[in-house]
Design an enzyme around this catalytic site. Structure first.
Site, PDB file in Angstrom:
ATOM      1  CG  ASP A 113      -1.948   1.101   1.204  1.00 37.83           C
ATOM      2  OD1 ASP A 113      -1.782   2.056   0.417  1.00 37.83           O
ATOM      3  OD2 ASP A 113      -2.917   1.024   1.965  1.00 37.83           O
ATOM      4  CG  ASP A 311      -3.630   4.153  -3.855  1.00 37.65           C
ATOM      5  OD1 ASP A 311      -2.780   3.881  -2.990  1.00 37.65           O
ATOM      6  OD2 ASP A 311      -4.818   3.755  -3.788  1.00 37.65           O
TER       7      ASP A 311
END
Ligand code: NAG
Ligand code: NAG
Ligand code: NAG
Ligand code: NAG
Length: 430
Positions: A113, A311
């Site tokens: 992440d 992301d």
């Protein structure tokens, strides 16, 4: 002739066979980790019964809603606990790597992440975690950190329980209570002694990655900050395609072995949310035409945190309403009179076979023209095709464009923090 060809054929056959039957325990070498999709045959999180195309598309899309709310809560600097939709949500992160924690090492399949700093790992005794937890009691190098530890000031909402630094946070639809801990983390062949992370004690909801999360953000508690001298705040990844789940990608940590020829754009940061990787997106092209997007929809604002980020945890690219609508309309205009239908959150699906234009994201100094597979989703059974992007939730706090992982698959994305630049190059991950 045959004698010289047959070793080649054998090799070819061997590589194909490897692609078809993945070797799941391939050791990670040097500073490079294998990256698996959660639906990979090597992933324990793959659905037990294969999902239909529509089901998996809708699941990933509904999971993204949580993600987007989470990302906008970071920018708004306040927690948003979304109302449960009641729909079943894919419980896993999208891409995972094998990390080893403790002495002797215990392997955990952690979610990658880039928009999170800290690492959190479910620990022995955790209430609400899955069955695979890190048994801290059997690690000889495990310690918990006290309230006077410097790291205790870097975690959200710290509280002192006895001499232990505890913290709580929300992630998607979940809340986590963890104690700040330290142990040796081994990534590929690199041992990182005294790695500080959250040892999860309580988890509610279903958004927490089952075997923990490896934050690749760049804030204080991140892997990058804790391995300055080892990795010099540099890493790259190649995310394997959703269409070739038997293949794996790679996460390469540190400056060694990174691509030399790659297009770069400037990496920007916002004090509003120091962990996010902002870039300056200046336009989008459909075919060779620049779409007419109001500049305010793309503008980076370091004070408010508005702008565009890369992301790894969101599946489909989200653009703020005015940007998405302009892009979608320009794209639809090129589909002739094809009937446009919708599917879940996707509003631009069609069933005819038409020649589609390319889509190019324009950043300062770098244009990225996406291959078709990076912006279209094709049904494997029927003939439906959808534009794999959507509008960001209409939320005053969320002026954030997110370049998501569907758009990044089969590309190498290089995060070069010391030189404030982000590189993108096409690469077959497998
Ligand atoms: C992937 O590998 C599995 C075995 O692990 C095999 O059954 C399956 O057919 C393979 N799929 C493809 C698309 O190659
Ligand atoms: C943190 O979570 C724990 C367990 O859910 C709870 O008992 C505690 O009150 C929470 N603390 C804060 C500061 O929210
Ligand atoms: C599209 O519309 C035009 C005019 O309305 C019509 O002549 C043509 O056949 C249509 N094409 C398709 C593929 O339906
Ligand atoms: C991106 O493409 C546009 C349109 O073709 C062109 O004007 C611009 O110079 C390109 N930018 C870069 C950095 O190549």
């Amino acid at each position: 002739m045959t004698t010289s060809l047959s070793p080649l054929l054998t090799l070819l056959f061997f590589s194909l066979a490897q692609g078809l039957n993945p070797k799941c325990d391939k050791p990670d070498r040097g500073s490079t980790l294998q990256v698996l999709h959660v639906h990979s045959p090597c992933s324990p999180f793959r659905p037990s019964t294969p999902l239909s195309w529509e089901e998996s598309v809708l699941q990933m899309e509904s999971k993204d809603q949580w993600r987007l709310q989470y990302l906008s809560s970071l920018v708004a600097k306040k927690s948003v606990v979304p109302i449960a939709s009641g729909r079943s949500i894919l419980q896993s992160p999208t891409y995972i790597v094998r990390a080893k924690i403790g002495t002797p090492a215990q392997t955990m399949l952690m979610a990658v992440d880039t928009s999170n700093d800290a690492a959190w790992i479910p620990c022995t005794g955790c209430v609400g975690c899955s069955s695979t937890v890190f048994d801290s009691t059997s690690s000889t190098t495990f310690i918990t950190l006290g309230c006077d530890a410097a790291q205790c000031k870097q975690v959200p909402n710290p509280t002192c329980g006895g001499s232990v630094c505890n913290f709580n946070m929300t992630y998607g639809g979940s809340t986590i209570a963890a104690k700040l801990s330290q142990d040796t983390m081994t990534l590929a062949t690199d041992a990182i002694p005294g790695y500080a992370f959250g040892c999860i004690q309580t988890a509610t909801g279903s958004s927490v990655p089952p075997q923990g999360l490896l934050g690749l953000g760049r804030g204080p508690m991140s892997l990058l900050s804790q391995t300055q001298s080892l990795y010099m705040s540099t890493f790259s990844y190649c995310l394997p395609s959703y269409k070739a789940l038997n293949f794996s990608g790679s996460l390469r940590l540190g400056p060694v072995g990174q691509p030399k020829t790659i297009k770069y754009t400037q990496l920007l940061s916002s004090p509003r949310r120091p962990s996010l990787y902002y870039v300056n997106m200046i336009g989008i092209m459909v075919g060779s035409r620049v779409v007419n997007i109001p500049p305010s929809a793309l503008a980076f604002n370091s004070a408010t945190g508005a702008g565009t980020i890369f992301d790894s945890g969101t599946v489909y690219t989200r653009l703020v309403q005015p940007a998405y609508i302009a892009l979608r309309d320009a794209f639809r205009a090129r589909l002739g009179n094809a009937t446009i239908t919708s599917l879940g959150g996707f509003d631009t699906c069609y069933t005819v076979s038409v020649k589609v234009p390319t889509i190019t994201f324009m950043f300062t100094g770098m244009n990225v023209t996406l291959p078709l597979d990076n912006f279209l989703i094709h049904s494997s059974s029927g003939s439906t095709t959808c534009l794999a992007m959507a509008a960001a939730p209409d939320n005053v706090n969320s002026v954030l464009n997110v370049i998501a992982n569907w758009q990044q698959q089969n590309h190498r994305v290089l995060y070069d923090v010391p030189n404030s630049r982000l590189g993108v190059a096409r690469e077959r991950c497998s």
